[in-house]
Scaffold this active site. Structure first.
Site, PDB file in Angstrom:
ATOM      1  N   HIS A   1      11.470 -37.094 -43.902  1.00 10.58           N
ATOM      2  CA  HIS A   1      10.008 -37.034 -43.821  1.00 10.58           C
ATOM      3  C   HIS A   1       9.496 -36.212 -42.654  1.00 10.58           C
ATOM      4  CE1 HIS A   1      10.780 -41.200 -45.607  1.00 10.58           C
ATOM      5  NE2 HIS A   1      10.619 -40.360 -46.576  1.00 10.58           N
ATOM      6  N   ARG A   2      10.401 -35.604 -41.926  1.00 10.84           N
ATOM      7  CA  ARG A   2       9.919 -34.920 -40.731  1.00 10.84           C
ATOM      8  C   ARG A   2       9.045 -33.722 -41.086  1.00 10.84           C
ATOM      9  NH1 ARG A   2      14.545 -34.877 -37.501  1.00 10.84           N
ATOM     10  NH2 ARG A   2      14.148 -37.035 -36.980  1.00 10.84           N
TER      11      ARG A   2
END
Ligand SMILES: [Zn+2]
Lengths: 362, 678
Positions: A282-283
């Site tokens: 999810h970065r």
């Protein structure tokens, strides 16, 4: 100050807009966690990083603290500052520029993480921690030229501390931990080998730069370079006004940033891009969101526009695309356009999220 | 000492990742589950979750002031100090404290892990005192290793030893000490960076794999919460405090309920059956599964384990241990999906021992007549070439596509074998140079690489007797200790590729390229150094000088054209030269020549016949013990086979494989084996 004059002014860099954007956004928002600049030799990669140093804003620090703690934020303070404050001491303040700390490729692990203070041990028989490069880099930029040549075990250490913003030392008789929250900036020539995917992901942004093709611009590069080399000081003077403009823009953007809002619509666009383009984890979403907000702030706006998102996609996505083995780093432009257009389309038909226009993140 | 810690993101605020959260909670309820390994792609909040767990851990009773957190209710496991107190008739003072999560950074050195001599104390008082390390702090607590797959092997050994016995035995640097060290191991890792040793994997009671969330709404929620936390961590934590407390309370309730939870005989049988069907080795899995099922029942507030409970924990327990995925439960609403990688993990050490590669049988070759063969073959080659030349427009050089890479299997067991010998990422080496990670110290003097901390500890106890002027510590020669460093060096894989016309004849090159690709993939993960030499026409050429860039190798592979004669001896000679140069630059590296050819050399460098020359070159290579080789025979199965590549392998003392027999696992294993051979 004369030291700084010898550095090529950032404002005088020709072309390479994506790289400049990435660097400037990081100067505004340290939470973007850095940038990796990939490119062939002679593409002014490290010149640009050095140039950025001159534009970095000032920060408030505890004057006598090795880690440059923020006197206004107890949660990020080192143990020493915390203790002093708890004991009722007023911490001495100072304003200084954000630092750029070099991490040479040849650095040893003990120099990076810190080690036992030999002098204190010999003179006083006491066990003290001698801070390393990571301590200096706290709240600043950690710059690694030729980051792909870094020894594996140094990379491991970087990964470890970059993950939590803490450097935990359990070695050579010392047990210590201190804040190590740094912006990681790296430059590399991909011909000399790639980065480990894990380290790649630690860089908020990534840009690929190539030599400038436009003949007129190339001539301009040479001209400016020659002028700079001939007389760096007067060259710097000539660019001072432009430099100052950038500096002010950064400071203003920094002040505006906390006020910038992003609508759910834009957040769904970002999530959609991340999902459709196929990234790990999810970065990418987080970085795209922060980048878009920073972009808005840089342009003096308090609301993130679709253009802000568009502007931040490449920087955040390039190195996070799930790719087939050995596939080159690249963003599939057509697909991205498809995703963005598709989003617009679905959005026009489905206003499920648009009620959230005002429901923004605080 | 109080350690600097950042504000921790609250556990209940972690969106999604339910299985990871459950696995962690189960461990908070029941320490007997033996910890958890969280594997997954980067950026999936793995380490955030572990750190958040710390706040949820229950309080336990400890002996006040005890360095090892001894349990006052269990006198069988007291540390020496507590035992002494008790023997002296004193009462152990009790206090309550939260279970600790102790960080073990990958840069840790042995002295800090196991503990060492307290040199400050020794200098001042001339008395040796044990200074407890991380294992002491972690007694009755949790050791957390982020990026656990990057931990040095020596440190892993130390952890495994302590974990196996539940005590830490220190016999080093003139300190001798034993203390209890019962801890839960929690690790996070990204499998892209390589895998764990099987013994270490087995130490983790549970294992789960996490991946990114696919639901846009959930992703937006994740981003929003994270941003809110970054903007105002204190406020964010405060907003989640109630929910956090609720989870904590529920854990406490579950802990109290746990001893009362029962499991039926039928379900015990189910557990045994699951483990049997999964070919899980040993009884550890059964025991942990039973405990996990009871724990989850307690979490759900039940006193009786249900079938659903068993299935809910089954794959967490078996994931890292099975050789076959668990069967889907009958009529379960949410069957535990046997995750895909589980299938890949099926390999267990035994299978390693099985199909031993065909060794080049010497007897067969003894009475062969190479020259005659050569002539025969040359005829055939000519025919082939004539045939392929007959259509007018056929180009001399053809570029073949890269064949499908075989799926590369995990080769943890291989790696482990090699590790024991101690040589990369693929294997670790004790380096003689000053490069590499400092892991421990030695009294042996040979490198001039002073381990100052160890030297101090050696000198400290004698300071009261030594003359010191202006300084606190006087060091004598006998005190000097040196650093023992470990450096991960990958191996140097030098591909020696036959790119002659015969390779192109029946699209052999497509397969060959596929084979090279699968090896490259493996080399990429292990960060081996690679190089590539191709021979065709009259010469051999270094296509890729030694590099770490697998991408470059792949590009070259795609572009590699084939055509012309087969200068095998030139290829071998060039390979020898490159490997030797590499050895000069880095004596620690172990070069492996991977020769991919049909062995039908038909061009010589000197005046000898081509085949004879090639075999001589092979013998020279064999004489250099540090260079290992592997021959992959690409000769077509057909009416007439010559077995020349096999002969070549024999002369090289190399492992021999026919390309058709090679699947990825055997190929990669073959490389692993060749590298580890003495
Ligand atoms: Zn401080």
């Amino acid at each position: 100050m004369s030291e700084l004059k010898k550095i090529y002014p950032f404002a005088a860099l020709v072309g390479q807009e994506e790289m400049k954007k990435g660097l400037l956004l990081n100067a505004v928002n340290p939470k973007l966690s850095g940038i990796l600049i990939r490119g062939e030799k002679g593409t002014a990669k490290s010149t640009a990083v050095r140039a950025l140093a001159a534009l970095l804003p000032e920060i408030e620090v505890v004057a006598d603290c090795l880690y440059g703690c923020n006197p206004d934020d107890i949660t990020t303070m080192c143990m020493n500052c915390r203790e002093r404050q708890a004991n009722g001491e007023t911490l001495p303040r100072e304003r200084r520029k954000m630092r750029v700390v070099d991490l040479p490729v040849s650095a040893t692990e003990d120099r990076v993480v810190g080690t036992l203070d030999i002098e204190q041990a010999i003179k006083r028989g006491e066990k003290r921690f001698e801070p390393g490069v990571l301590a200096q880099a706290n709240r600043g930029i950690l710059y690694v030229d030729e980051v792909n040549l870094l020894d594996d075990h140094i990379v491991d250490v970087l990964l470890d501390s970059a993950a939590m913003g803490v450097n935990t030392v359990e070695r050579e008789g010392v047990s210590f931990s201190h804040p190590a929250n740094f912006i990681l900036v790296g430059t590399m020539n991909p011909e000399e080998g790639e980065l480990r995917p894990q380290l790649l992901d630690r860089f908020g942004f990534c840009v690929n730069i190539t030599g400038i093709i436009d003949p007129a611009l190339r001539v301009e590069v040479v001209k400016r370079r020659a002028a700079f080399e001939e007389d760096p000081e007067s060259f710097a003077d000539r660019w001072e006004a432009e430099q100052d403009k950038l500096r002010r823009q950064i400071i203003e953007a920094k002040a505006l940033l906390p006020k910038v809002q992003i609508s759910d619509e834009m957040l769904f666009l970002i999530a959609g891009i991340a999902i459709e383009m196929g990234v790990d984890g999810h970065r990418a979403d987080l970085i795209m969101m922060k980048a878009a907000k920073t972009m808005a702030a840089f342009n003096g706006r308090e609301e993130v526009s679709e253009e802000d998102v568009r502007q931040s996609v490449d920087l955040a996505l390039l190195h996070r695309m799930r790719r087939k083995p050995f596939q080159e780093l690249a963003v599939d432009r057509q697909k991205l356009q498809g995703v963005m257009a598709g989003f617009k389309h679905s959005h026009a038909h489905n206003h499920a999220h648009s009620h959230a226009h005002t429901n923004t993140v605080k | 000492m109080n350690k600097f810690q950042r504000l921790v993101y609250p556990f209940p605020a972690i969106a999604g990742q339910e299985r990871m959260k459950k696995g962690l909670i189960l461990n908070a309820i029941n320490p007997r589950l033996g910890g958890i390994l969280i594997r997954g792609e980067k950026g999936t909040a793995k380490s955030t979750a572990v750190r958040a767990l710390a706040a949820l851990l229950p309080e336990t009773e400890v002996v006040a002031g005890c360095l090892f957190n001894c349990d006052p209710n269990d006198i069988s496991r007291l540390c020496e100090q507590c035992r002494t107190l008790l023997a002296a008739g004193e009462k152990l003072e009790r206090t309550s404290r939260q279970v600790q999560v102790i960080d073990l950074p990958v840069s840790a050195t042995e002295d800090r892990v196991v503990g060492s001599l307290d040199f400050e104390h020794a200098i001042k008082h001339g008395v040796r005192r044990f200074e407890p390390g991380l294992l002491a702090q972690a007694n009755r607590g949790i050791i957390y290793v982020d990026e656990v797959n990057l931990l040095d092997d020596h440190i892993v050994d130390v952890l495994l030893d302590a974990a196996a016995m539940g005590i830490n035995v220190v016999e080093r640097e003139s300190v001798s000490y034993v203390h209890p060290a019962e801890f839960i191991l929690v690790g996070t890792m990204n499998p892209e960076e390589g895998d764990l040793r099987p013994q270490l994997i087995d130490r983790f009671g549970l294992c789960i794999e996490v991946e990114g969330v696919r639901d846009p709404g959930e992703r937006v929620e994740i981003a929003k919460r994270r941003e809110a936390f970054d903007a105002d961590p204190m406020g964010f934590i405060a907003r989640w405090a109630v929910e956090e407390q609720a989870v904590k309370d529920r854990i406490t309730v579950a802990r109290q309920l746990l001893p009362k939870v029962t499991i039926s005989l039928g379900l015990l049988e189910l557990i045994t059956q699951l483990c049997l069907e999964g070919f899980v080795a040993g009884h550890r899995a059964d025991i942990i599964m039973e405990a996990a099922a009871r724990t989850i029942a307690a979490w759900h507030g039940r006193e009786e384990v249900t079938e659903q409970d068993v299935y809910e924990v089954a794959d967490m327990v078996m994931f890292h241990r099975i050789r076959q995925a668990p069967p889907p439960p009958p009529e379960q609403p949410k069957p535990p999906e046997p995750s895909e990688p589980a299938g890949e993990q099926q390999e267990e050490p035994e299978s390693l021992e099985e199909p031993e590669p065909e060794q080049a049988p010497p007897a067969e070759q003894a009475d062969s007549e190479p020259e005659k063969q050569e002539d025969e073959w040359n005829e055939q080659e000519q025919n082939e070439q004539e045939q392929s030349n007959s259509p007018p427009a056929v180009p001399q050089e053809i570029v073949f596509a890269v064949g499908q890479p075989f799926q590369v299997k995990r080769i943890t067991h291989d790696r482990d074998r090699i590790l024991r010998k101690g040589s990369g990422r693929r294997s670790h080496t004790k380096t003689a140079s000053k490069a590499g990670r400092y892991v421990r110290s030695t009294m042996q003097r040979k490198n001039d690489d002073l381990a100052f901390d160890a030297t101090l500890r050696a000198a400290a106890p004698y300071q009261v007797y030594r003359r010191r002027e202006q300084i606190a510590i006087a060091i004598e020669t006998a005190d000097i200790r040196e650093k023992v460093r470990e450096k991960r060096i990958g191996n140097f894989l030098l591909f020696v590729v036959d790119a002659s016309g015969s390779m192109g004849a029946r699209q052999r090159m497509v397969e060959t390229k596929g084979a090279i690709l699968s090896l490259l993939l493996d080399a990429y993960q292990k960060r081996d150094r690679i190089g590539m030499i191709a021979f065709k026409g009259n010469t051999a050429e270094v296509l890729l000088p030694p590099t770490n860039s697998v991408e470059m190798a792949h590009k070259l592979l795609e572009e590699l054209p084939t055509g012309g004669k087969t200068p095998l001896s030139a290829g071998l000679t060039k390979a020898y030269g490159v490997a030797k140069t590499q050895l000069l630059k880095d004596p620690n590296i172990s070069p492996l020549l991977i020769i991919i050819s049909d062995g039908k050399g038909n061009v010589s460098i000197g005046s000898d016949k081509p085949l004879k020359e090639a075999l001589r070159a092979a013998e020279i290579i064999q004489e250099e013990e540090r260079i290992k080789s592997l021959v992959i025979d690409v000769e077509n199965k057909g009416f007439l086979t010559f077995g020349l590549a096999r002969e070549l392998a024999h002369s090289l003392g190399a492992e021999y494989h026919k390309i058709d027999e090679l699947k990825a696992d055997t190929l990669v294993q073959a490389v692993g084996r060749a590298v580890s051979r003495e």
